[in-house]
Scaffold this motif. Sequence first.
Motif, PDB file in Angstrom:
ATOM      1  N   LEU A  64      -1.501  -8.812  -1.180  1.00  0.00           N
ATOM      2  CA  LEU A  64      -2.800  -8.233  -0.829  1.00  0.00           C
ATOM      3  C   LEU A  64      -2.632  -6.708  -0.822  1.00  0.00           C
ATOM      4  N   GLU A  65      -3.307  -6.050  -1.754  1.00  0.00           N
ATOM      5  CA  GLU A  65      -3.178  -4.581  -1.830  1.00  0.00           C
ATOM      6  C   GLU A  65      -4.338  -3.915  -1.109  1.00  0.00           C
ATOM      7  N   ARG A  66      -3.996  -2.891  -0.352  1.00  0.00           N
ATOM      8  CA  ARG A  66      -5.025  -2.128   0.381  1.00  0.00           C
ATOM      9  C   ARG A  66      -4.818  -0.640   0.110  1.00  0.00           C
ATOM     10  N   TYR A  67      -5.797   0.179   0.482  1.00  0.00           N
ATOM     11  CA  TYR A  67      -5.731   1.611   0.180  1.00  0.00           C
ATOM     12  C   TYR A  67      -6.088   2.444   1.414  1.00  0.00           C
ATOM     13  N   GLY A  68      -5.258   3.428   1.671  1.00  0.00           N
ATOM     14  CA  GLY A  68      -5.554   4.299   2.802  1.00  0.00           C
ATOM     15  C   GLY A  68      -4.877   5.631   2.662  1.00  0.00           C
ATOM     16  N   GLY A  98       0.826  -1.209   0.000  1.00  0.00           N
ATOM     17  CA  GLY A  98       0.000   0.000   0.000  1.00  0.00           C
ATOM     18  C   GLY A  98       0.849   1.244   0.000  1.00  0.00           C
ATOM     19  N   SER A  99       0.179   2.386   0.099  1.00  0.00           N
ATOM     20  CA  SER A  99       0.757   3.749   0.116  1.00  0.00           C
ATOM     21  C   SER A  99       0.993   4.308  -1.270  1.00  0.00           C
ATOM     22  N   ALA A 100       1.028   3.453  -2.278  1.00  0.00           N
ATOM     23  CA  ALA A 100       1.234   3.882  -3.664  1.00  0.00           C
ATOM     24  C   ALA A 100       0.700   2.752  -4.543  1.00  0.00           C
ATOM     25  N   PRO A 101       0.415   3.064  -5.816  1.00  0.00           N
ATOM     26  CA  PRO A 101      -0.145   2.016  -6.684  1.00  0.00           C
ATOM     27  C   PRO A 101       0.845   0.877  -6.927  1.00  0.00           C
ATOM     28  N   LEU A 102       0.359  -0.339  -6.786  1.00  0.00           N
ATOM     29  CA  LEU A 102       1.175  -1.516  -7.101  1.00  0.00           C
ATOM     30  C   LEU A 102       0.853  -1.872  -8.557  1.00  0.00           C
ATOM     31  N   GLY A 146      -6.447   7.604 -10.642  1.00  0.00           N
ATOM     32  CA  GLY A 146      -5.660   8.841 -10.722  1.00  0.00           C
ATOM     33  C   GLY A 146      -5.896   9.682  -9.489  1.00  0.00           C
ATOM     34  N   ARG A 147      -5.466  10.923  -9.565  1.00  0.00           N
ATOM     35  CA  ARG A 147      -5.602  11.814  -8.406  1.00  0.00           C
ATOM     36  C   ARG A 147      -6.171  13.144  -8.837  1.00  0.00           C
ATOM     37  N   ASN A 148      -7.041  13.673  -7.998  1.00  0.00           N
ATOM     38  CA  ASN A 148      -7.587  14.991  -8.264  1.00  0.00           C
ATOM     39  C   ASN A 148      -6.739  16.039  -7.549  1.00  0.00           C
ATOM     40  N   LYS A 149      -5.619  15.576  -6.951  1.00  0.00           N
ATOM     41  CA  LYS A 149      -4.735  16.478  -6.220  1.00  0.00           C
ATOM     42  C   LYS A 149      -3.372  16.407  -6.897  1.00  0.00           C
ATOM     43  N   ASP A 150      -2.697  17.525  -6.915  1.00  0.00           N
ATOM     44  CA  ASP A 150      -1.403  17.576  -7.579  1.00  0.00           C
ATOM     45  C   ASP A 150      -0.361  17.018  -6.613  1.00  0.00           C
ATOM     46  N   ILE A 176       2.761  13.816  -5.986  1.00  0.00           N
ATOM     47  CA  ILE A 176       3.640  12.786  -6.543  1.00  0.00           C
ATOM     48  C   ILE A 176       3.882  11.787  -5.414  1.00  0.00           C
ATOM     49  N   ILE A 177       3.853  10.486  -5.705  1.00  0.00           N
ATOM     50  CA  ILE A 177       4.222   9.507  -4.673  1.00  0.00           C
ATOM     51  C   ILE A 177       5.504   8.821  -5.126  1.00  0.00           C
ATOM     52  N   SER A 178       6.586   9.105  -4.391  1.00  0.00           N
ATOM     53  CA  SER A 178       7.895   8.560  -4.743  1.00  0.00           C
ATOM     54  C   SER A 178       8.321   7.591  -3.646  1.00  0.00           C
ATOM     55  N   GLY A 236      -9.526  13.119  -2.628  1.00  0.00           N
ATOM     56  CA  GLY A 236      -8.634  13.664  -3.658  1.00  0.00           C
ATOM     57  C   GLY A 236      -8.140  12.592  -4.605  1.00  0.00           C
ATOM     58  N   ASP A 237      -8.542  11.328  -4.360  1.00  0.00           N
ATOM     59  CA  ASP A 237      -8.187  10.243  -5.276  1.00  0.00           C
ATOM     60  C   ASP A 237      -9.358  10.001  -6.228  1.00  0.00           C
ATOM     61  N   LEU A 238      -9.008   9.647  -7.467  1.00  0.00           N
ATOM     62  CA  LEU A 238     -10.045   9.360  -8.459  1.00  0.00           C
ATOM     63  C   LEU A 238     -10.151   7.858  -8.647  1.00  0.00           C
ATOM     64  N   THR A 250      -6.433  -3.483  -8.392  1.00  0.00           N
ATOM     65  CA  THR A 250      -7.539  -2.945  -7.593  1.00  0.00           C
ATOM     66  C   THR A 250      -7.071  -2.846  -6.145  1.00  0.00           C
ATOM     67  N   VAL A 251      -7.800  -2.012  -5.372  1.00  0.00           N
ATOM     68  CA  VAL A 251      -7.458  -1.910  -3.949  1.00  0.00           C
ATOM     69  C   VAL A 251      -8.504  -2.625  -3.098  1.00  0.00           C
ATOM     70  N   GLY A 252      -9.335  -3.438  -3.762  1.00  0.00           N
ATOM     71  CA  GLY A 252     -10.241  -4.306  -3.026  1.00  0.00           C
ATOM     72  C   GLY A 252     -11.548  -3.650  -2.634  1.00  0.00           C
TER      73      GLY A 252
HETATM   74  P1  AMP Z   1      -0.681  10.035   2.569  1.00  0.00           P
HETATM   75  O1  AMP Z   1      -1.001  11.439   2.341  1.00  0.00           O
HETATM   76  O2  AMP Z   1       0.746   9.760   2.799  1.00  0.00           O
HETATM   77  O3  AMP Z   1      -1.557   9.488   3.596  1.00  0.00           O
HETATM   78  O4  AMP Z   1      -0.964   9.250   1.218  1.00  0.00           O
HETATM   79  C1  AMP Z   1      -2.224   8.798   0.880  1.00  0.00           C
HETATM   80  C2  AMP Z   1      -2.338   8.645  -0.589  1.00  0.00           C
HETATM   81  O5  AMP Z   1      -1.546   7.539  -1.041  1.00  0.00           O
HETATM   82  C3  AMP Z   1      -3.747   8.315  -1.016  1.00  0.00           C
HETATM   83  O6  AMP Z   1      -4.570   9.458  -1.074  1.00  0.00           O
HETATM   84  C4  AMP Z   1      -3.506   7.673  -2.360  1.00  0.00           C
HETATM   85  O7  AMP Z   1      -3.339   8.658  -3.348  1.00  0.00           O
HETATM   86  C5  AMP Z   1      -2.185   6.941  -2.148  1.00  0.00           C
HETATM   87  N1  AMP Z   1      -2.368   5.508  -1.914  1.00  0.00           N
HETATM   88  C6  AMP Z   1      -2.368   4.820  -0.757  1.00  0.00           C
HETATM   89  N2  AMP Z   1      -2.537   3.506  -0.970  1.00  0.00           N
HETATM   90  C7  AMP Z   1      -2.649   3.347  -2.310  1.00  0.00           C
HETATM   91  C8  AMP Z   1      -2.832   2.235  -3.174  1.00  0.00           C
HETATM   92  N3  AMP Z   1      -2.910   1.003  -2.723  1.00  0.00           N
HETATM   93  N4  AMP Z   1      -2.908   2.470  -4.505  1.00  0.00           N
HETATM   94  C9  AMP Z   1      -2.810   3.725  -4.995  1.00  0.00           C
HETATM   95  N5  AMP Z   1      -2.628   4.808  -4.236  1.00  0.00           N
HETATM   96  C10 AMP Z   1      -2.542   4.627  -2.911  1.00  0.00           C
END
Ligand code: AMP
Length: 503
Positions: A297-301, A276-280, A396-400, A402-404, A381-383, A321-323
Motif C-alpha cells: 500500500l503506497e501513500r504520499y506525504g 512511502g517517502s520516495a517513489p515505489l 516529478g518534482r518542481n523542487k531541485d 534528490i531522494i536517496s 513542490g511535487d508535480l 500511484t499514491v492513491g
Molecule cells: P520530506 O521533505 O522528507 O518530508 O519529503 C517529502 C517528499 O518525499 C515529498 O514532497 C515527495 O517528493 C516525496 N515522497 C513522499 N512519499 C512519496 C511517494 N509515495 N512517492 C513519491 N514521492 C514521495
Amino acid sequence: MSNLLFDNLFAGHAGKKTAFLHLPDGRTISHGEFLQMAGRFANTFTRMGLTPGERVALQVEKSPQALAVYAACVQAGLVFLPLNTAYTANEVLYFIENSGAKLFICQGSRKDELAEAVKQTCASLETLNIDGSGTFATRANNSNDVFIPVDCDGESLAALLYTSGTTGRSKGAMLTHNNLLSNAQTLADIWKFSADDVLLHALPIFHTHGLFVATNVTLVAGGSMLFLPKFDQDEMIKNMARATTMMGVPTFYTRLLNDPRFDRELTSHMRLFVSGSAPLLSETHVQFEEKTGHRILERYGMTETNMNTSNPYDGERRAGTVGLPLPGVELKITDATTGTTLADGTIGEIEVRGPNVFKGYWQMPEKTAEELRGDGFFITGDLGLIDEQGYVHIVGRNKDMIISGGYNIYPKEIESLLDEQPDILESAVIGVPHPDFGETVVGIIVAANGSTPDFDHITRSISKSLARYKLPKKLVVVPDLPRNTMGKVQKKLLREKYKSDFM
Ligand code: AMP
Ligand code: MLC
C-alpha cells in the motif's frame, strides 16, 4: 486541563501491562512502563527549568528512551526537535541556533565534538545513549514517574522538523498537536490498525515516517512495535514472523525482494505493508505481489503535511500511484505559474489543504508565505496529476531535490560546498537512478583554471560539514556546464547523460 496529543496518544495507556515495544534482545516495554519513563523525563525537563513552548533538540541513536523524550515533550508542552544522527556538528549548530533550543540531548560518544559546536548557543547539553545511560538518564532516575500534563490545545506546537530548501538554509516546519493527532487518527482508521497490531519498525525516528506515521498510528490504536535500531536484513527476516504490519521506504522493499528467505511463507500472516517517502517503482510493486501475494500500500506525504494520500486498504492498490486524498484532506493540481486549478488528467503542481497541514516555517514568515497560501493550501513542490478514478500520480518534482534511500538531499547545499573548494570553478549536483537507494548523488564539476581536482581530497573536505549520506557517490569533471539562454544550468541534460552510471 487537557493536552490534546497526550490525552489521545498516551493517556489511555497509563498502567497498561500490554507490550508497547518489543526489543531485539527479547525485552519488552509495556505501555505503562513507557509512560512512566516519559513521566520521569517530563518531570526532569521541568526541574531543569524548561517551560512550555521551548524547544528540546535530540540527536541520538534509536532507543525506547529516545522515543520517550518525544512523549515527555508532548506532555510537558515542549516542542520536540529530532535530528538525523548523520548530521555533522556544523549542521547541528545551525538547527540549535535557528530554533533557539534550550536543551540539546546527544549521544555520549559525540559529546565533546558537539559541545564545542553548540557552546555559543543558549542550549544546555545532556547525553542519552542507546543503552539508556547518559547524563540525562541519570538526572531522570530521581524523578517522579507521574507528570501532570501541561495544557495544550490543537494549535499548540508539538514538534519542529527541519526540512531543507531549494535555496537558503533549512526551514523548521511547525507541527501542531492537531496536525499530528488528526493524521494519526485518520491513518489508523483507514489502515485498520488495532491493539492486536505489531508493527515491524526499522525506520529512523527522527523523520516523519518513523516518528509520526509509524509510532503515532500504533499509539492511537494501542498496538505494539518490534522496535529495531535500524534496517538490518537479518533482523527484518528474523522478526517478520512476529509482526502483523510493516512500514518502509522503497529501499526496504527492494532489499527484502532480493533476499531468498523473504517469501510467501515468511509473510503469509502479515496484514499490511506500507511504502512511502520516495517513489515505489511499479516493478517493485509487481514483483512484491508475485513473491509474497501481498500488494504494497503506497501513500504520499511530507514533513510539512504528514500524510496526504493513500491507496485504499480494501479497494484497488494501484502500482505507480499514491492513491486517493485522505479523508479531510483536499488536494488539487495547479498551474505552477498562475496557481489556477487544472483539469483532472493534467500535470501540474500538487497543493494540499487540511488539518494535517503545518502552521508555517519557524521564524520565516516570507518562506511560509511563498509556500502556504492565505486560503490554507500548501504548495508541495511535487508535480502530479489526478486520473479518472481520482488516484493521484506523482510524476516529478518542481523542487531541485534528490531522494536517496528515503532521505532528502538538496543539491544547492552540496554545490555551495563544492564551489568553495579551491580546485573547483563551479558545480552542479544531480540525482541519478540507483538500484538500492532509488536515486543517488552525482557531482559534476568544472575545474578551476589549471587545476586537477583530487576527488578524495574534495570528498574528505566537504564531509566535515555534510552528513555522509549526502556525499556525492561520484564526481565527474567536465569542461563546462550546459546552460540555457538565461544562463541556468540545464540539469535535465545532465541527468539524462549520467542516468545509467549506477544501473
Ligand atoms: P520530506 O521533505 O522528507 O518530508 O519529503 C517529502 C517528499 O518525499 C515529498 O514532497 C515527495 O517528493 C516525496 N515522497 C513522499 N512519499 C512519496 C511517494 N509515495 N512517492 C513519491 N514521492 C514521495
Ligand atoms: C545510509 N547511507 C546512505 C543512506 N543511508 N547513503 C545514501 N542514502 C541513504 N539513504 C550511507 C551512510 O552514510 C554510510 O556511508 C553507508 O551508507 C552505510 O550506512 P548504514 O547506516 O549502514 O546504511 P544502511 O543501513 O544501508 O541505510 C540505508 C537505509 C537508511 C535505506 C536503510 O538510509 C534508512 O533507514 N532510510 C530511511 C529514511 C527515512 O526514514 N525517510 C523518511 C523521511 S520522512 P559511509 O560513506 O559512511 O560508508 C518523509 C516523509 C514521508 O520523507 O512521506 O514519509
